[in-house]
Write a protein that holds these residues in place. Structure first.
Motif, mmCIF file in Angstrom:
data_model
loop_
_atom_site.group_PDB
_atom_site.id
_atom_site.type_symbol
_atom_site.label_atom_id
_atom_site.label_comp_id
_atom_site.label_asym_id
_atom_site.label_seq_id
_atom_site.Cartn_x
_atom_site.Cartn_y
_atom_site.Cartn_z
ATOM 1 N N GLN A 102 0.819 -1.223 0.000
ATOM 2 C CA GLN A 102 0.000 0.000 0.000
ATOM 3 C C GLN A 102 0.851 1.271 0.000
ATOM 4 O OE1 GLN A 102 0.296 -2.146 2.456
ATOM 5 N NE2 GLN A 102 0.510 -1.149 4.416
ATOM 6 N N GLY A 128 8.162 -2.057 -0.799
ATOM 7 C CA GLY A 128 7.568 -1.965 0.531
ATOM 8 C C GLY A 128 6.566 -0.823 0.646
ATOM 9 N N SER A 147 10.230 -0.192 2.917
ATOM 10 C CA SER A 147 9.053 0.638 3.134
ATOM 11 C C SER A 147 9.492 2.084 3.354
ATOM 12 C CB SER A 147 8.257 0.127 4.336
ATOM 13 O OG SER A 147 9.119 -0.001 5.435
ATOM 14 N N THR A 160 19.028 -4.110 -2.429
ATOM 15 C CA THR A 160 17.991 -3.564 -1.555
ATOM 16 C C THR A 160 18.186 -2.058 -1.522
ATOM 17 O OG1 THR A 160 18.027 -5.551 -0.176
ATOM 18 C CG2 THR A 160 17.111 -3.576 0.819
ATOM 19 N N ARG A 167 19.459 4.591 -0.156
ATOM 20 C CA ARG A 167 20.820 4.085 -0.367
ATOM 21 C C ARG A 167 20.678 2.641 -0.808
ATOM 22 N NH1 ARG A 167 22.585 1.219 4.523
ATOM 23 N NH2 ARG A 167 20.893 1.454 6.018
ATOM 24 N N ILE A 169 21.949 -1.172 -1.147
ATOM 25 C CA ILE A 169 22.778 -2.201 -0.511
ATOM 26 C C ILE A 169 22.852 -3.355 -1.501
ATOM 27 C CG2 ILE A 169 23.008 -3.715 1.487
ATOM 28 C CD1 ILE A 169 20.950 -1.789 2.873
ATOM 29 N N ARG A 204 29.858 1.754 14.160
ATOM 30 C CA ARG A 204 29.585 2.969 13.424
ATOM 31 C C ARG A 204 29.206 4.050 14.415
ATOM 32 N NH1 ARG A 204 26.709 0.993 8.986
ATOM 33 N NH2 ARG A 204 24.967 0.663 10.344
ATOM 34 N N ALA A 210 24.578 5.422 7.447
ATOM 35 C CA ALA A 210 24.745 3.994 7.197
ATOM 36 C C ALA A 210 25.274 3.805 5.789
ATOM 37 C CB ALA A 210 23.387 3.317 7.354
ATOM 38 N N ARG A 244 19.270 -14.910 -1.413
ATOM 39 C CA ARG A 244 19.140 -13.923 -2.478
ATOM 40 C C ARG A 244 19.309 -14.505 -3.876
ATOM 41 N NH1 ARG A 244 18.959 -9.165 0.392
ATOM 42 N NH2 ARG A 244 19.546 -10.369 2.167
ATOM 43 N N TYR A 255 9.912 -9.002 4.126
ATOM 44 C CA TYR A 255 10.307 -8.402 5.390
ATOM 45 C C TYR A 255 11.785 -8.612 5.662
ATOM 46 C CZ TYR A 255 5.320 -8.637 5.745
ATOM 47 O OH TYR A 255 3.999 -8.533 5.485
ATOM 48 N N GLY A 256 12.506 -9.175 4.710
ATOM 49 C CA GLY A 256 13.934 -9.388 4.886
ATOM 50 C C GLY A 256 14.233 -10.673 5.633
HETATM 51 C C1 ACO Z 1 -0.070 -4.559 6.807
HETATM 52 C C2 ACO Z 1 1.275 -4.939 6.279
HETATM 53 O O1 ACO Z 1 2.004 -5.652 6.888
HETATM 54 S S1 ACO Z 1 1.731 -4.361 4.757
HETATM 55 C C3 ACO Z 1 3.375 -4.910 4.485
HETATM 56 C C4 ACO Z 1 4.373 -3.866 4.948
HETATM 57 N N1 ACO Z 1 5.692 -4.424 4.835
HETATM 58 C C5 ACO Z 1 6.592 -3.926 3.981
HETATM 59 O O2 ACO Z 1 6.357 -2.987 3.274
HETATM 60 C C6 ACO Z 1 7.932 -4.668 3.984
HETATM 61 C C7 ACO Z 1 9.026 -3.913 3.273
HETATM 62 N N2 ACO Z 1 10.269 -4.509 3.619
HETATM 63 C C8 ACO Z 1 11.324 -3.786 4.171
HETATM 64 O O3 ACO Z 1 11.286 -2.573 4.313
HETATM 65 C C9 ACO Z 1 12.529 -4.639 4.588
HETATM 66 O O4 ACO Z 1 13.129 -4.019 5.740
HETATM 67 C C10 ACO Z 1 13.581 -4.817 3.467
HETATM 68 C C11 ACO Z 1 12.976 -5.610 2.300
HETATM 69 C C12 ACO Z 1 14.105 -3.479 2.973
HETATM 70 C C13 ACO Z 1 14.721 -5.651 4.089
HETATM 71 O O5 ACO Z 1 15.679 -5.968 3.106
HETATM 72 P P1 ACO Z 1 17.100 -6.632 3.475
HETATM 73 O O6 ACO Z 1 17.889 -6.630 2.209
HETATM 74 O O7 ACO Z 1 16.865 -7.935 4.163
HETATM 75 O O8 ACO Z 1 17.704 -5.571 4.472
HETATM 76 P P2 ACO Z 1 18.242 -5.750 5.983
HETATM 77 O O9 ACO Z 1 17.117 -6.093 6.889
HETATM 78 O O10 ACO Z 1 19.472 -6.604 5.980
HETATM 79 O O11 ACO Z 1 18.666 -4.233 6.303
HETATM 80 C C14 ACO Z 1 19.713 -3.584 5.588
HETATM 81 C C15 ACO Z 1 19.798 -2.183 6.140
HETATM 82 O O12 ACO Z 1 18.647 -1.419 5.752
HETATM 83 C C16 ACO Z 1 17.982 -0.891 6.916
HETATM 84 N N3 ACO Z 1 16.548 -0.933 6.623
HETATM 85 C C17 ACO Z 1 15.768 -2.027 6.413
HETATM 86 N N4 ACO Z 1 14.518 -1.642 6.078
HETATM 87 C C18 ACO Z 1 14.513 -0.292 6.076
HETATM 88 C C19 ACO Z 1 13.505 0.686 5.806
HETATM 89 N N5 ACO Z 1 12.259 0.343 5.442
HETATM 90 N N6 ACO Z 1 13.864 2.004 5.887
HETATM 91 C C20 ACO Z 1 15.126 2.366 6.237
HETATM 92 N N7 ACO Z 1 16.125 1.480 6.502
HETATM 93 C C21 ACO Z 1 15.807 0.172 6.433
HETATM 94 C C22 ACO Z 1 18.423 -1.792 8.064
HETATM 95 O O13 ACO Z 1 18.369 -1.129 9.286
HETATM 96 C C23 ACO Z 1 19.845 -2.120 7.649
HETATM 97 O O14 ACO Z 1 20.659 -0.990 7.979
HETATM 98 P P3 ACO Z 1 22.233 -1.158 8.334
HETATM 99 O O15 ACO Z 1 22.898 -1.640 7.071
HETATM 100 O O16 ACO Z 1 22.619 0.206 8.720
HETATM 101 O O17 ACO Z 1 22.267 -2.183 9.436
#
Ligand code: ACO
Ligand code: SER
Length: 314
Positions: A102, A128, A147, A160, A167, A169, A204, A210, A244, A255-256
């Motif tokens: 959404q 997200g 998200s 990601t 940023r 990754i 850090r 980050a 991956r 959700y990662g």
């Molecule tokens: C009703 C409902 O539930 S609707 C569904 C809502 N859900 C969503 O939208 C899920 C979206 N998913 C996300 O945002 C997840 O966090 C993902 C997909 C980005 C995670 O991806 P991954 O590649 O596994 O990332 P990982 O968890 O290893 O985090 C990598 C870095 O990004 C950061 N990060 C993860 N998500 C976010 C975010 N949304 N915003 C900012 N930073 C984030 C982490 O803190 C981490 O930072 P660091 O490198 O400084 O430690």
């Protein structure tokens, strides 16, 4: 047409743990309704019936809260979950097997007619909730947009993107930071995006963004040294769990975190429980040997039930 509908329903069933039945998906999923209405609107648009296409799309928006311009091109098995507030612009393209939550905007930043103003998502991209992807660039296959990210530049396949401005990754950054820690200075060379994890020898500073390329060497605190064996276990669990590279379905991890057997914490807990059970058994054998030698040892403790504990962490 029915085959496509079946496939639309199946992909929602696969990707939404909240979905209970096909009937529920058919009747209660605005994302599915929006895609179906869009197919009609896009067909009209492609035949040059622009007003009709636009009007059908407008009705779809009224009904679902999801606005898809009839000119947008959407692949197969695209799932818009919840969907309220999603806006997809005229020149956007969405590849097969993408998932969008959404509040997502696939928008533009320029006002020139006739040019590609909106992004292209290659296959298997997950966007997200609340993310804004703005511009006529490409988000590579199986990339994940966090998200609320604001993405204004291309994202490579498998990467990601998080934050505002986002940023990126890369998968190799994940692999590097997930591996058992290499404390050599080589990991701070320019061009290497370093993401310290728990257990890293460097921490850090709060003010450093980050993903910064430059890392200061900070000696670990005593508490960090004390925590090291557990952290190293955690790192080992993480390094063995990167999915991956897997195909689209196994790779779907919005959700990662994937299945429980992929979860590094679960792996760490299993390893700790099994290790403790082995120690328990050794101590038991030692006590028996000492008792054979005539030394009585008090033991009020019940043996560790590793099987029960392992089941509990699943
Ligand atoms: C009703 C409902 O539930 S609707 C569904 C809502 N859900 C969503 O939208 C899920 C979206 N998913 C996300 O945002 C997840 O966090 C993902 C997909 C980005 C995670 O991806 P991954 O590649 O596994 O990332 P990982 O968890 O290893 O985090 C990598 C870095 O990004 C950061 N990060 C993860 N998500 C976010 C975010 N949304 N915003 C900012 N930073 C984030 C982490 O803190 C981490 O930072 P660091 O490198 O400084 O430690
Ligand atoms: N539908 C997804 C996101 O809300 C779930 O139930 O997890």
């Amino acid at each position: 047409m029915f085959d496509q509908l079946r496939e639309d329903i199946a992909c929602i069933h696969d990707r939404d743990p909240a979905a209970r039945s096909r009937l529920e998906i058919l009747t209660c999923y605005p994302g599915l309704h929006a895609i179906l209405v869009h197919r009609l609107a896009h067909g009209l648009w492609r035949r040059g019936w622009y007003w009709a296409g636009r009007f059908v799309s407008h009705l779809g928006r009224l009904f679902t809260g999801i606005e898809i311009h009839p000119g947008a091109r959407i692949g197969r098995r695209v799932f818009i979950d919840h969907g309220f507030g999603v806006v997809i612009g005229e020149t956007a393209e969405i590849g097969d097997d993408c998932t969008i939550y959404q509040g997502v905007t696939l928008g533009g930043t320029r006002l020139y007619k006739g040019e590609k103003r909106h992004p292209t998502l290659e296959e298997g991209v997950v966007v997200g909730a609340g993310a804004q992807i703005l511009g006529g660039f490409t988000v590579g296959a199986h990339a994940r947009i966090g998200s609320n990210a604001v993405v204004i530049k291309p994202v490579p396949a498998g990467a990601t993107a998080v934050g505002n401005p986002a940023r990126v990754i890369l998968p190799e950054d994940h692999a590097a930071s997930d591996a058992v820690q290499d404390t050599s200075p080589a990991s701070t060379t320019p061009g290497h995006t370093d993401h310290p994890r728990p257990g890293d020898d460097r921490t850090r500073t709060a003010s450093r963004p980050a993903g910064s390329l430059c890392q200061e060497e900070i000696p670990p605190s005593q508490a960090e040294w004390a925590a090291r064996p557990l952290q190293e276990l955690l790192q080992r669990g993480r390094s063995g769990s990167d999915t991956r590279e897997a195909g689209p379905q196994e790779d779907f991890a919005p959700y990662g975190v994937g299945r429980a057997d992929d979860d590094p914490l679960v792996k760490v807990l299993h390893e700790l429980i099994n290790h403790t059970a082995q120690q328990d058994a050794r101590i038991h054998r030692l006590c028996s040997a000492l008792e054979d030698l005539g030394q009585r040892i008090e033991n009020g403790q019940r043996p560790l039930d590793a099987e029960r504990l392992n089941r509990m962490v699943e």
